[in-house]
Write a protein that holds these residues in place. Structure first.
Motif, PDB file in Angstrom:
ATOM      1  N   VAL A   1      -4.692  10.720  -0.246  1.00 48.22           N
ATOM      2  CA  VAL A   1      -5.247  11.230   1.011  1.00 48.22           C
ATOM      3  C   VAL A   1      -5.426  12.732   0.890  1.00 48.22           C
ATOM      4  CG1 VAL A   1      -4.949  11.369   3.509  1.00 48.22           C
ATOM      5  CG2 VAL A   1      -3.947   9.448   2.242  1.00 48.22           C
TER       6      VAL A   1
ATOM      7  N   ALA B   1      -3.209   4.955  -3.153  1.00 45.00           N
ATOM      8  CA  ALA B   1      -4.138   5.637  -2.255  1.00 45.00           C
ATOM      9  C   ALA B   1      -3.798   7.119  -2.234  1.00 45.00           C
ATOM     10  CB  ALA B   1      -4.040   5.056  -0.842  1.00 45.00           C
TER      11      ALA B   1
ATOM     12  N   GLN C   1      -8.879   5.104  -2.999  1.00 44.25           N
ATOM     13  CA  GLN C   1      -8.043   4.214  -3.796  1.00 44.25           C
ATOM     14  C   GLN C   1      -8.267   4.517  -5.274  1.00 44.25           C
ATOM     15  OE1 GLN C   1      -5.805   1.961  -2.894  1.00 44.25           O
ATOM     16  NE2 GLN C   1      -6.112   2.014  -0.681  1.00 44.25           N
TER      17      GLN C   1
ATOM     18  N   VAL D   1      -9.592   9.365   2.320  1.00 45.72           N
ATOM     19  CA  VAL D   1      -8.689   8.473   1.598  1.00 45.72           C
ATOM     20  C   VAL D   1      -9.439   7.818   0.454  1.00 45.72           C
ATOM     21  CG1 VAL D   1      -7.136   6.494   1.768  1.00 45.72           C
ATOM     22  CG2 VAL D   1      -7.444   7.998   3.749  1.00 45.72           C
TER      23      VAL D   1
ATOM     24  N   GLY E   1       0.811  -1.206   0.000  1.00 45.66           N
ATOM     25  CA  GLY E   1       0.000   0.000   0.000  1.00 45.66           C
ATOM     26  C   GLY E   1       0.842   1.252   0.000  1.00 45.66           C
TER      27      GLY E   1
ATOM     28  N   VAL F   1       2.025   9.588   5.162  1.00 49.34           N
ATOM     29  CA  VAL F   1       1.990   9.287   3.724  1.00 49.34           C
ATOM     30  C   VAL F   1       3.399   9.039   3.198  1.00 49.34           C
ATOM     31  CG1 VAL F   1      -0.117  10.613   3.407  1.00 49.34           C
ATOM     32  CG2 VAL F   1       2.085  11.715   2.988  1.00 49.34           C
TER      33      VAL F   1
ATOM     34  N   ARG G   1       0.663   5.569  -0.176  1.00 56.62           N
ATOM     35  CA  ARG G   1      -0.267   6.678   0.030  1.00 56.62           C
ATOM     36  C   ARG G   1       0.391   7.993  -0.389  1.00 56.62           C
ATOM     37  NH1 ARG G   1      -4.064   5.537   4.439  1.00 56.62           N
ATOM     38  NH2 ARG G   1      -3.688   7.582   5.368  1.00 56.62           N
ATOM     39  N   CYS G   2      -0.313   8.737  -1.232  1.00 54.19           N
ATOM     40  CA  CYS G   2       0.124  10.075  -1.635  1.00 54.19           C
ATOM     41  C   CYS G   2      -0.776  11.094  -0.934  1.00 54.19           C
ATOM     42  CB  CYS G   2       0.008  10.256  -3.146  1.00 54.19           C
ATOM     43  SG  CYS G   2       1.075   9.177  -4.120  1.00 54.19           S
TER      44      CYS G   2
END
Length: 366
Positions: free
Chosen positions: A72, A70, A44, A42, A2, A98, A4-5
């Motif tokens: 955010v 993902a 996807q 959040v 996973g 992130v 996350r940006c």
């Protein structure tokens, strides 16, 4: 895996509008006042990759599964966040969680949309956010480096590594430069540096939010942002959040024609997603068959057993070999059978460094 940006920026630059379009939802409010987004939303997002569709067509796959990132949506920041102003503490905490920062900058004029400083200047806006992140890192590092140096003097090997790599970061920050410019001397320093989770160590993508009629070529403001990104070794893309919001509301079949009318080959969001993927140092391998064609994310430089673990940890534990076909060969030879007959299916072992676009079948035993 996973990733996350975090979408960040000053209030009212188009963060929530961009997020809504990215995720094709209205999960984040998009209103014309600061701190509209309080809790981070959040979403996807599928990573667009035409190679997956081409593979699925050849393999006659019943199901197609893209890899995902993902995104955010993080609350807007104001000057003084490092001292807790506005929603500063929460903002900084959300960024810490992130893997990369997508920094949205307002590059359009609109008297109907309030700007927190009443003046549109994306470079100044970027510096506000960067300064707050640097101040937070400085406060975090000053005590840690001092303590590490004391322990290093007493012979603590781990503290010596800590003092060296975090000391570099502290010096950069004191000179107004981000910690991501640190150059670890070896793998141990790189490990310690990554564990420090410094805000300014995270890779950054600048997103220039422009007016609809400037989406194809940008404008003077976005050009300044691109120059800044180039000087920093960062990336930048031009997007019109307003266009992206309109696209989301359209039937899929109408979007290509609408983009063509605007002089655009693809949506700005596709560029943002791909740039975020590249920013994180990610690559894609594929698995394909009649039941499913699927894209899998792996970190650049990963060997075959590591890549196999993205499917299941047992694949890595019991790895035997990987039957591998390069994407170009798979397409040119019309799939697995053709590649096998032409001798283009390779048997790769544990030391094979997986290449972007490889079509793979893992053999394992546990």
């Amino acid at each position: 895996m996973g990733f996350r940006c975090g979408i960040v920026g000053l209030p009212n630059v188009g963060k929530s509008t961009l997020f809504n379009a990215l995720t094709e939802t209205q999960a984040a409010q998009a209103a014309n006042y600061p701190f509209c987004t309080i809790e981070p939303n959040v979403g996807q997002v599928a990573v667009p990759d035409e190679r997956l569709d081409n593979i699925a067509t050849i393999a006659s796959s019943a199901k197609v599964v893209a890899t995902q990132l993902a995104f955010v949506d993080i609350a807007g920041l104001v000057k003084g966040a490092a001292q807790g102003e506005g929603l500063g503490n929460q903002f900084l905490g959300n960024i810490r969680e992130v893997d990369a920062i997508v920094h949205v900058l307002r590059c359009f004029e609109d008297d109907d949309i309030q700007h927190v400083s009443n003046h549109v200047d994306p470079i100044a806006d970027a510096e506000v956010v960067e300064t707050e992140l640097m101040l937070a890192d400085l406060e975090s590092l000053e005590k840690r480096v001092s303590n590490a140096e004391k322990r290093a003097t007493a012979g603590d090997k781990e503290a010596k590594i800590l003092a060296s790599v975090l000391g570099q970061a502290l010096e950069l920050l004191k000179h107004g430069k981000p910690a991501r410019l640190v150059e670890p001397n070896d793998e141990e320093e790189a490990r310690v540096f990554a564990q420090a989770q410094l805000l300014t160590a995270k890779p950054v993508l600048y997103v220039c939010n422009v007016a609809e009629d400037e989406a194809a070529g940008g404008n003077e403001l976005s050009q300044k942002v691109f120059a800044k990104a180039e000087a920093e070794g960062a990336q930048a893309v031009v997007v019109s959040a307003a266009i992206e919001a309109e696209l989301v509301a359209m039937p899929q079949e109408d979007r290509t024609e609408y983009l063509a009318e605007l002089g655009l080959e693809e949506s700005g969001l596709a560029r943002v997603i791909r740039a975020g993927y590249t920013l994180l140092g990610l690559k894609t391998f594929f698995t394909a068959g009649p039941k499913e064609a699927r894209a899998w994310t792996f970190p650049d430089g990963a060997k075959a057993p590591q890549a196999a673990s993205e499917i299941h940890t047992d694949f890595e534990k019991g790895f035997i070999r990987a039957e591998t076909i390069a994407y170009d060969d798979y397409i040119a030879l019309k799939g697995e059978s053709g590649a096998k007959e032409a001798g283009k299916m390779r048997q790769e072992g544990k030391e094979y460094v997986v290449q972007d676009g490889d079509i793979m079948l893992f053999k394992f035993n546990v």
